[in-house]
Design a protein around this motif. Structure first.
Motif, PDB file in Angstrom:
ATOM      1  N   TYR A  11     -21.590  26.690  12.399  1.00 37.43           N
ATOM      2  CA  TYR A  11     -22.031  26.455  13.774  1.00 37.43           C
ATOM      3  C   TYR A  11     -20.825  26.142  14.662  1.00 37.43           C
ATOM      4  O   TYR A  11     -20.677  26.692  15.753  1.00 37.43           O
ATOM      5  CB  TYR A  11     -23.033  25.301  13.834  1.00 37.43           C
ATOM      6  N   GLU A  12     -19.970  25.250  14.167  1.00 36.79           N
ATOM      7  CA  GLU A  12     -18.768  24.883  14.930  1.00 36.79           C
ATOM      8  C   GLU A  12     -17.812  26.065  15.047  1.00 36.79           C
ATOM      9  O   GLU A  12     -17.219  26.295  16.101  1.00 36.79           O
ATOM     10  CB  GLU A  12     -18.065  23.701  14.255  1.00 36.79           C
ATOM     11  N   ALA A  13     -17.650  26.809  13.961  1.00 39.49           N
ATOM     12  CA  ALA A  13     -16.755  27.974  13.983  1.00 39.49           C
ATOM     13  C   ALA A  13     -17.255  29.013  14.979  1.00 39.49           C
ATOM     14  O   ALA A  13     -16.473  29.580  15.754  1.00 39.49           O
ATOM     15  CB  ALA A  13     -16.648  28.581  12.590  1.00 39.49           C
ATOM     16  N   THR A  14     -18.561  29.242  14.986  1.00 41.63           N
ATOM     17  CA  THR A  14     -19.130  30.221  15.925  1.00 41.63           C
ATOM     18  C   THR A  14     -18.944  29.762  17.362  1.00 41.63           C
ATOM     19  O   THR A  14     -18.552  30.557  18.235  1.00 41.63           O
ATOM     20  CB  THR A  14     -20.622  30.456  15.618  1.00 41.63           C
ATOM     21  N   SER A  15     -19.192  28.500  17.626  1.00 38.83           N
ATOM     22  CA  SER A  15     -19.000  27.972  18.985  1.00 38.83           C
ATOM     23  C   SER A  15     -17.552  28.137  19.432  1.00 38.83           C
ATOM     24  O   SER A  15     -17.286  28.529  20.572  1.00 38.83           O
ATOM     25  CB  SER A  15     -19.399  26.495  19.048  1.00 38.83           C
ATOM     26  N   ALA A  16     -16.605  27.871  18.536  1.00 38.81           N
ATOM     27  CA  ALA A  16     -15.188  28.028  18.866  1.00 38.81           C
ATOM     28  C   ALA A  16     -14.845  29.490  19.151  1.00 38.81           C
ATOM     29  O   ALA A  16     -14.098  29.801  20.094  1.00 38.81           O
ATOM     30  CB  ALA A  16     -14.313  27.490  17.738  1.00 38.81           C
ATOM     31  N   ILE A  17     -15.390  30.395  18.356  1.00 35.06           N
ATOM     32  CA  ILE A  17     -15.150  31.830  18.583  1.00 35.06           C
ATOM     33  C   ILE A  17     -15.694  32.239  19.944  1.00 35.06           C
ATOM     34  O   ILE A  17     -15.030  32.943  20.712  1.00 35.06           O
ATOM     35  CB  ILE A  17     -15.785  32.674  17.460  1.00 35.06           C
ATOM     36  N   ARG A  18     -16.907  31.801  20.257  1.00 30.12           N
ATOM     37  CA  ARG A  18     -17.527  32.157  21.546  1.00 30.12           C
ATOM     38  C   ARG A  18     -16.709  31.615  22.722  1.00 30.12           C
ATOM     39  O   ARG A  18     -16.564  32.289  23.737  1.00 30.12           O
ATOM     40  CB  ARG A  18     -18.962  31.645  21.608  1.00 30.12           C
ATOM     41  N   GLU A  19     -16.158  30.434  22.598  1.00 28.71           N
ATOM     42  CA  GLU A  19     -15.335  29.865  23.670  1.00 28.71           C
ATOM     43  C   GLU A  19     -14.075  30.688  23.898  1.00 28.71           C
ATOM     44  O   GLU A  19     -13.629  30.849  25.032  1.00 28.71           O
ATOM     45  CB  GLU A  19     -14.952  28.421  23.341  1.00 28.71           C
ATOM     46  N   GLN A  20     -13.496  31.216  22.835  1.00 29.57           N
ATOM     47  CA  GLN A  20     -12.255  31.991  22.949  1.00 29.57           C
ATOM     48  C   GLN A  20     -12.489  33.421  23.417  1.00 29.57           C
ATOM     49  O   GLN A  20     -11.576  34.043  23.956  1.00 29.57           O
ATOM     50  CB  GLN A  20     -11.519  32.014  21.616  1.00 29.57           C
ATOM     51  N   GLU A  21     -13.674  33.959  23.208  1.00 28.22           N
ATOM     52  CA  GLU A  21     -13.927  35.362  23.533  1.00 28.22           C
ATOM     53  C   GLU A  21     -13.903  35.661  25.020  1.00 28.22           C
ATOM     54  O   GLU A  21     -13.420  36.710  25.436  1.00 28.22           O
ATOM     55  CB  GLU A  21     -15.298  35.801  22.983  1.00 28.22           C
ATOM     56  N   GLY A  22     -14.459  34.807  25.812  1.00 30.88           N
ATOM     57  CA  GLY A  22     -14.546  35.093  27.231  1.00 30.88           C
ATOM     58  C   GLY A  22     -15.659  36.090  27.536  1.00 30.88           C
ATOM     59  O   GLY A  22     -16.499  36.401  26.691  1.00 30.88           O
ATOM     60  N   GLN A  23     -15.645  36.643  28.741  1.00 28.17           N
ATOM     61  CA  GLN A  23     -16.717  37.528  29.217  1.00 28.17           C
ATOM     62  C   GLN A  23     -16.637  38.942  28.661  1.00 28.17           C
ATOM     63  O   GLN A  23     -17.641  39.625  28.550  1.00 28.17           O
ATOM     64  CB  GLN A  23     -16.682  37.584  30.752  1.00 28.17           C
ATOM     65  N   ASP A  24     -15.438  39.433  28.354  1.00 28.92           N
ATOM     66  CA  ASP A  24     -15.257  40.846  28.028  1.00 28.92           C
ATOM     67  C   ASP A  24     -15.315  41.174  26.538  1.00 28.92           C
ATOM     68  O   ASP A  24     -15.192  42.340  26.171  1.00 28.92           O
ATOM     69  CB  ASP A  24     -13.914  41.339  28.592  1.00 28.92           C
ATOM     70  N   ALA A  25     -15.502  40.195  25.682  1.00 28.82           N
ATOM     71  CA  ALA A  25     -15.514  40.460  24.244  1.00 28.82           C
ATOM     72  C   ALA A  25     -16.716  39.780  23.609  1.00 28.82           C
ATOM     73  O   ALA A  25     -17.203  38.763  24.107  1.00 28.82           O
ATOM     74  CB  ALA A  25     -14.232  39.949  23.603  1.00 28.82           C
ATOM     75  N   HIS A  26     -17.173  40.370  22.520  1.00 24.33           N
ATOM     76  CA  HIS A  26     -18.274  39.750  21.778  1.00 24.33           C
ATOM     77  C   HIS A  26     -18.190  40.202  20.327  1.00 24.33           C
ATOM     78  O   HIS A  26     -18.353  41.384  20.024  1.00 24.33           O
ATOM     79  CB  HIS A  26     -19.634  40.122  22.358  1.00 24.33           C
ATOM     80  N   THR A  27     -17.926  39.257  19.445  1.00 26.02           N
ATOM     81  CA  THR A  27     -17.880  39.513  18.011  1.00 26.02           C
ATOM     82  C   THR A  27     -19.269  39.272  17.442  1.00 26.02           C
ATOM     83  O   THR A  27     -19.800  38.161  17.579  1.00 26.02           O
ATOM     84  CB  THR A  27     -16.881  38.559  17.327  1.00 26.02           C
ATOM     85  N   PRO A  28     -19.879  40.271  16.828  1.00 25.20           N
ATOM     86  CA  PRO A  28     -21.186  40.022  16.216  1.00 25.20           C
ATOM     87  C   PRO A  28     -21.060  39.022  15.066  1.00 25.20           C
ATOM     88  O   PRO A  28     -20.201  39.169  14.202  1.00 25.20           O
ATOM     89  CB  PRO A  28     -21.603  41.397  15.674  1.00 25.20           C
ATOM     90  N   ILE A  29     -21.885  37.998  15.101  1.00 31.36           N
ATOM     91  CA  ILE A  29     -21.879  36.978  14.058  1.00 31.36           C
ATOM     92  C   ILE A  29     -23.295  36.832  13.518  1.00 31.36           C
ATOM     93  O   ILE A  29     -24.226  36.556  14.270  1.00 31.36           O
ATOM     94  CB  ILE A  29     -21.367  35.625  14.587  1.00 31.36           C
ATOM     95  N   ILE A  30     -23.420  37.004  12.206  1.00 39.89           N
ATOM     96  CA  ILE A  30     -24.710  36.860  11.534  1.00 39.89           C
ATOM     97  C   ILE A  30     -24.633  35.615  10.658  1.00 39.89           C
ATOM     98  O   ILE A  30     -23.760  35.493   9.802  1.00 39.89           O
ATOM     99  CB  ILE A  30     -25.029  38.097  10.683  1.00 39.89           C
ATOM    100  N   ALA A  31     -25.562  34.700  10.876  1.00 42.02           N
ATOM    101  CA  ALA A  31     -25.614  33.461  10.103  1.00 42.02           C
ATOM    102  C   ALA A  31     -26.097  33.744   8.695  1.00 42.02           C
ATOM    103  O   ALA A  31     -26.972  34.576   8.479  1.00 42.02           O
ATOM    104  CB  ALA A  31     -26.564  32.477  10.775  1.00 42.02           C
ATOM    105  N   MET A  32     -25.508  33.032   7.742  1.00 42.42           N
ATOM    106  CA  MET A  32     -25.972  33.067   6.366  1.00 42.42           C
ATOM    107  C   MET A  32     -26.147  31.611   5.938  1.00 42.42           C
ATOM    108  O   MET A  32     -25.190  30.843   5.919  1.00 42.42           O
ATOM    109  CB  MET A  32     -24.957  33.762   5.464  1.00 42.42           C
ATOM    110  N   THR A  33     -27.394  31.244   5.646  1.00 38.31           N
ATOM    111  CA  THR A  33     -27.675  29.850   5.341  1.00 38.31           C
ATOM    112  C   THR A  33     -28.831  29.716   4.364  1.00 38.31           C
ATOM    113  O   THR A  33     -29.666  30.614   4.273  1.00 38.31           O
ATOM    114  CB  THR A  33     -27.993  29.059   6.633  1.00 38.31           C
ATOM    115  N   ALA A  34     -28.851  28.614   3.645  1.00 34.80           N
ATOM    116  CA  ALA A  34     -29.959  28.336   2.739  1.00 34.80           C
ATOM    117  C   ALA A  34     -31.180  27.835   3.506  1.00 34.80           C
ATOM    118  O   ALA A  34     -32.294  27.872   3.006  1.00 34.80           O
ATOM    119  CB  ALA A  34     -29.539  27.310   1.693  1.00 34.80           C
ATOM    120  N   GLY A  35     -30.973  27.382   4.728  1.00 38.19           N
ATOM    121  CA  GLY A  35     -32.080  26.896   5.544  1.00 38.19           C
ATOM    122  C   GLY A  35     -32.928  28.046   6.054  1.00 38.19           C
ATOM    123  O   GLY A  35     -32.404  29.029   6.562  1.00 38.19           O
TER     124      GLY A  35
END
Length: 106
Positions: A11-35
């Motif tokens: 969750y923290e890693a994804t939030s950090a990635i989203r903060e660095q991406e800005g408006q013009d980029a988007h890395t697809p992120i798929i969660a993998m969890t036991a929940g």
């Protein structure tokens, strides 16, 4: 993205990635969890993840999530590649016959 990684969870890693991406980029992120509760899915979305698969991992559900988020993802071609790799591990001479002309080049 594994949600339960030590030190910096998914969750923290994804939030950090989203903060660095800005408006013009988007890395697809798929969660993998036991929940597998709805609250787990919501937490993934809040952190900026695009999709969600629960463990134990099911290949069909993973393929579906990848196909939704990666337009170039071809599950049939991927299946043939996996079959070819399995054949290469067992008998490299027989591997090209497993999917012949249906496989994409490596």
């Amino acid at each position: 993205m594994d949600c339960q990684m030590p030190e910096l969870n998914g969750y923290e890693a994804t939030s950090a990635i989203r903060e660095q991406e800005g408006q013009d980029a988007h890395t697809p992120i798929i969660a993998m969890t036991a929940g597998s509760r709805e609250s787990d899915r919501e937490q993934c979305a809040i952190s900026g993840m695009d999709d969600y698969v629960a463990k134990p991992l099911d290949q069909v559900r993973l393929d579906a999530a990848l196909a939704r988020r990666l337009p170039v993802y071809d599950t049939s071609a991927d299946q043939h590649k996996r079959q070819q790799r399995r054949g290469l591990n067992r008998d490299s001479a027989a591997a090209p016959e497993l999917c012949a002309d249906r496989c994409l080049p490596p």
